[in-house]
Design a protein around this motif. Structure first.
Motif, PDB file in Angstrom:
ATOM      1  N   LEU A 280       0.806  -1.196   0.048  1.00 39.10           N
ATOM      2  CA  LEU A 280      -0.078  -0.019  -0.039  1.00 39.10           C
ATOM      3  C   LEU A 280       1.004   1.354   0.021  1.00 39.10           C
ATOM      4  O   LEU A 280       0.437   2.258  -0.512  1.00 39.10           O
ATOM      5  N   SER A 281       2.162   1.040   0.420  1.00 40.36           N
ATOM      6  CA  SER A 281       2.905   2.328   0.372  1.00 40.36           C
ATOM      7  C   SER A 281       3.785   2.479  -0.980  1.00 40.36           C
ATOM      8  O   SER A 281       4.103   3.603  -1.184  1.00 40.36           O
ATOM      9  N   VAL A 282       3.443   1.592  -1.858  1.00 35.66           N
ATOM     10  CA  VAL A 282       4.124   1.795  -3.315  1.00 35.66           C
ATOM     11  C   VAL A 282       2.893   2.592  -4.038  1.00 35.66           C
ATOM     12  O   VAL A 282       1.767   1.953  -4.498  1.00 35.66           O
ATOM     13  N   VAL A 283       3.133   3.699  -4.398  1.00 37.22           N
ATOM     14  CA  VAL A 283       2.256   4.552  -5.280  1.00 37.22           C
ATOM     15  C   VAL A 283       3.137   5.034  -6.184  1.00 37.22           C
ATOM     16  O   VAL A 283       4.319   5.453  -6.294  1.00 37.22           O
ATOM     17  N   MET A 284       2.492   5.275  -7.305  1.00 36.51           N
ATOM     18  CA  MET A 284       3.230   6.178  -8.609  1.00 36.51           C
ATOM     19  C   MET A 284       3.420   7.439  -8.220  1.00 36.51           C
ATOM     20  O   MET A 284       2.435   8.288  -7.791  1.00 36.51           O
ATOM     21  N   ARG A 285       4.589   7.812  -8.446  1.00 36.20           N
ATOM     22  CA  ARG A 285       5.098   9.200  -7.993  1.00 36.20           C
ATOM     23  C   ARG A 285       4.701  10.230  -9.334  1.00 36.20           C
ATOM     24  O   ARG A 285       4.704   9.883 -10.267  1.00 36.20           O
ATOM     25  N   GLU A 286       4.649  11.438  -8.997  1.00 35.12           N
ATOM     26  CA  GLU A 286       4.317  12.471 -10.020  1.00 35.12           C
ATOM     27  C   GLU A 286       5.641  12.278 -10.959  1.00 35.12           C
ATOM     28  O   GLU A 286       6.807  12.382 -10.404  1.00 35.12           O
ATOM     29  N   GLY A 287       5.322  12.434 -12.193  1.00 33.04           N
ATOM     30  CA  GLY A 287       6.406  12.084 -13.266  1.00 33.04           C
ATOM     31  C   GLY A 287       6.816  10.905 -13.551  1.00 33.04           C
ATOM     32  O   GLY A 287       7.673  10.584 -14.491  1.00 33.04           O
ATOM     33  N   GLU A 288       6.557   9.866 -12.751  1.00 30.66           N
ATOM     34  CA  GLU A 288       7.115   8.558 -13.040  1.00 30.66           C
ATOM     35  C   GLU A 288       6.405   7.770 -14.037  1.00 30.66           C
ATOM     36  O   GLU A 288       5.175   7.774 -14.398  1.00 30.66           O
ATOM     37  N   THR A 289       7.249   7.006 -14.678  1.00 31.98           N
ATOM     38  CA  THR A 289       6.641   6.306 -16.075  1.00 31.98           C
ATOM     39  C   THR A 289       6.056   5.126 -15.474  1.00 31.98           C
ATOM     40  O   THR A 289       6.123   4.583 -14.062  1.00 31.98           O
ATOM     41  N   LEU A 290       5.007   4.396 -16.088  1.00 31.74           N
ATOM     42  CA  LEU A 290       4.247   3.376 -15.448  1.00 31.74           C
ATOM     43  C   LEU A 290       5.441   2.151 -15.605  1.00 31.74           C
ATOM     44  O   LEU A 290       5.270   1.333 -14.556  1.00 31.74           O
ATOM     45  N   LYS A 291       6.236   1.948 -16.151  1.00 24.79           N
ATOM     46  CA  LYS A 291       7.249   0.766 -16.149  1.00 24.79           C
ATOM     47  C   LYS A 291       8.113   1.068 -14.931  1.00 24.79           C
ATOM     48  O   LYS A 291       8.090  -0.193 -14.183  1.00 24.79           O
ATOM     49  N   THR A 292       8.473   2.278 -14.817  1.00 28.13           N
ATOM     50  CA  THR A 292       9.308   2.387 -13.247  1.00 28.13           C
ATOM     51  C   THR A 292       8.282   2.103 -12.070  1.00 28.13           C
ATOM     52  O   THR A 292       8.917   1.374 -11.110  1.00 28.13           O
ATOM     53  N   TYR A 293       7.108   2.587 -11.994  1.00 25.89           N
ATOM     54  CA  TYR A 293       6.279   2.104 -10.892  1.00 25.89           C
ATOM     55  C   TYR A 293       5.932   0.710 -10.908  1.00 25.89           C
ATOM     56  O   TYR A 293       6.000  -0.186  -9.685  1.00 25.89           O
ATOM     57  N   SER A 294       5.706   0.131 -11.995  1.00 23.27           N
ATOM     58  CA  SER A 294       5.462  -1.238 -12.088  1.00 23.27           C
ATOM     59  C   SER A 294       6.621  -2.059 -11.778  1.00 23.27           C
ATOM     60  O   SER A 294       6.363  -3.245 -10.857  1.00 23.27           O
ATOM     61  N   ASP A 295       7.733  -1.628 -12.011  1.00 26.81           N
ATOM     62  CA  ASP A 295       9.028  -2.265 -11.617  1.00 26.81           C
ATOM     63  C   ASP A 295       9.218  -2.155 -10.011  1.00 26.81           C
ATOM     64  O   ASP A 295       9.453  -3.217  -9.513  1.00 26.81           O
ATOM     65  N   ARG A 296       9.033  -1.018  -9.621  1.00 29.88           N
ATOM     66  CA  ARG A 296       8.966  -0.980  -8.072  1.00 29.88           C
ATOM     67  C   ARG A 296       8.127  -1.845  -7.355  1.00 29.88           C
ATOM     68  O   ARG A 296       8.322  -2.377  -6.327  1.00 29.88           O
ATOM     69  N   TYR A 297       6.723  -1.839  -7.951  1.00 28.30           N
ATOM     70  CA  TYR A 297       5.657  -2.355  -7.328  1.00 28.30           C
ATOM     71  C   TYR A 297       5.800  -4.035  -7.042  1.00 28.30           C
ATOM     72  O   TYR A 297       5.886  -4.719  -6.202  1.00 28.30           O
ATOM     73  N   TRP A 298       6.341  -4.623  -8.411  1.00 29.82           N
ATOM     74  CA  TRP A 298       6.520  -5.960  -8.523  1.00 29.82           C
ATOM     75  C   TRP A 298       7.680  -6.351  -7.597  1.00 29.82           C
ATOM     76  O   TRP A 298       7.836  -7.496  -7.011  1.00 29.82           O
ATOM     77  N   GLU A 299       8.712  -5.494  -7.400  1.00 24.98           N
ATOM     78  CA  GLU A 299       9.815  -5.946  -6.802  1.00 24.98           C
ATOM     79  C   GLU A 299       9.618  -5.814  -5.102  1.00 24.98           C
ATOM     80  O   GLU A 299       9.926  -6.866  -4.502  1.00 24.98           O
ATOM     81  N   MET A 300       8.642  -5.013  -4.809  1.00 20.21           N
ATOM     82  CA  MET A 300       8.125  -4.994  -3.215  1.00 20.21           C
ATOM     83  C   MET A 300       7.086  -6.447  -3.102  1.00 20.21           C
ATOM     84  O   MET A 300       7.099  -6.997  -2.261  1.00 20.21           O
ATOM     85  N   PHE A 301       6.409  -6.572  -4.252  1.00 21.05           N
ATOM     86  CA  PHE A 301       5.616  -7.739  -4.085  1.00 21.05           C
ATOM     87  C   PHE A 301       6.325  -9.013  -4.059  1.00 21.05           C
ATOM     88  O   PHE A 301       5.837 -10.013  -3.122  1.00 21.05           O
ATOM     89  N   ASN A 302       7.175  -9.247  -4.706  1.00 20.16           N
ATOM     90  CA  ASN A 302       8.220 -10.377  -4.491  1.00 20.16           C
ATOM     91  C   ASN A 302       8.986 -10.558  -3.243  1.00 20.16           C
ATOM     92  O   ASN A 302       9.601 -11.507  -2.893  1.00 20.16           O
TER      93      ASN A 302
END
Length: 167
Positions: free
Chosen positions: A110-132
């Motif tokens: 829940l703390s992983v949110v898309m930052r302003e100006g962040e690409t979807l790919k970068t957000y997705s990479d951070r999210y799945w890294e945390m998920f794993n």
């Protein structure tokens, strides 16, 4: 100096392990040298899985996978201290406990949110890294928390809201 050389020349294994023979045509699997950050014992076990029942071999090969700091620890062990592979890995793990992976709690997603100006790919990479980094089977939560981290007006969020995805 001679004390240090003497210590190195006396492996910390009991006689049963020290006297164990290598299998004919044994080729040591390539392994990553312990760098202070990996789950070293599980990586080592994976590479040596074919030989896991050969305790003397497992004990004798383990030190070859250690980096300089861990090798100093190994060389400081007293002769006869190690009587099993389980003991050497427990001793190693307790000595290098700060380098062990700590699973993240589910709510860390829940703390992983898309930052302003962040690409979807970068957000997705951070999210799945945390998920794993989370232990357990939480696939049912994955899409919901990924979607929750996207801005409300993001096209992907709208798309995920309109579709019921099953993983």
């Amino acid at each position: 100096m001679s004390k240090a050389l003497n210590q190195i020349s006396k492996p910390p294994f009991i006689r049963r392990i020290e006297g164990g023979r290598l299998p004919q045509r044994f080729t040591q699997p390539t392994s990553t040298v312990y760098n202070g950050r990996t789950e070293h014992v599980s990586h080592f076990n994976q590479r040596m899985t074919v030989h896991s029942k050969n305790e003397p071999l497992m004990c004798k090969v383990f030190p070859s996978s250690l980096g300089p700091v861990a090798m100093r620890w190994f060389n400081s062990l007293k002769k006869g201290f190690i009587n099993s592979f389980k003991q050497i890995t427990r001793s190693f793990s307790s000595r290098f406990v700060t380098c062990s992976r700590v699973p993240q709690p589910l709510d860390s997603l829940l703390s992983v949110v898309m930052r302003e100006g962040e690409t979807l790919k970068t957000y997705s990479d951070r999210y799945w890294e945390m998920f794993n980094e989370i232990d357990g089977d939480f696939n049912d939560v994955a899409i919901r928390t990924l979607k929750a981290g996207l801005p409300a007006k993001h096209g992907l969020r709208k798309s995920l809201t309109g579709n019921q995805l099953v993983m």
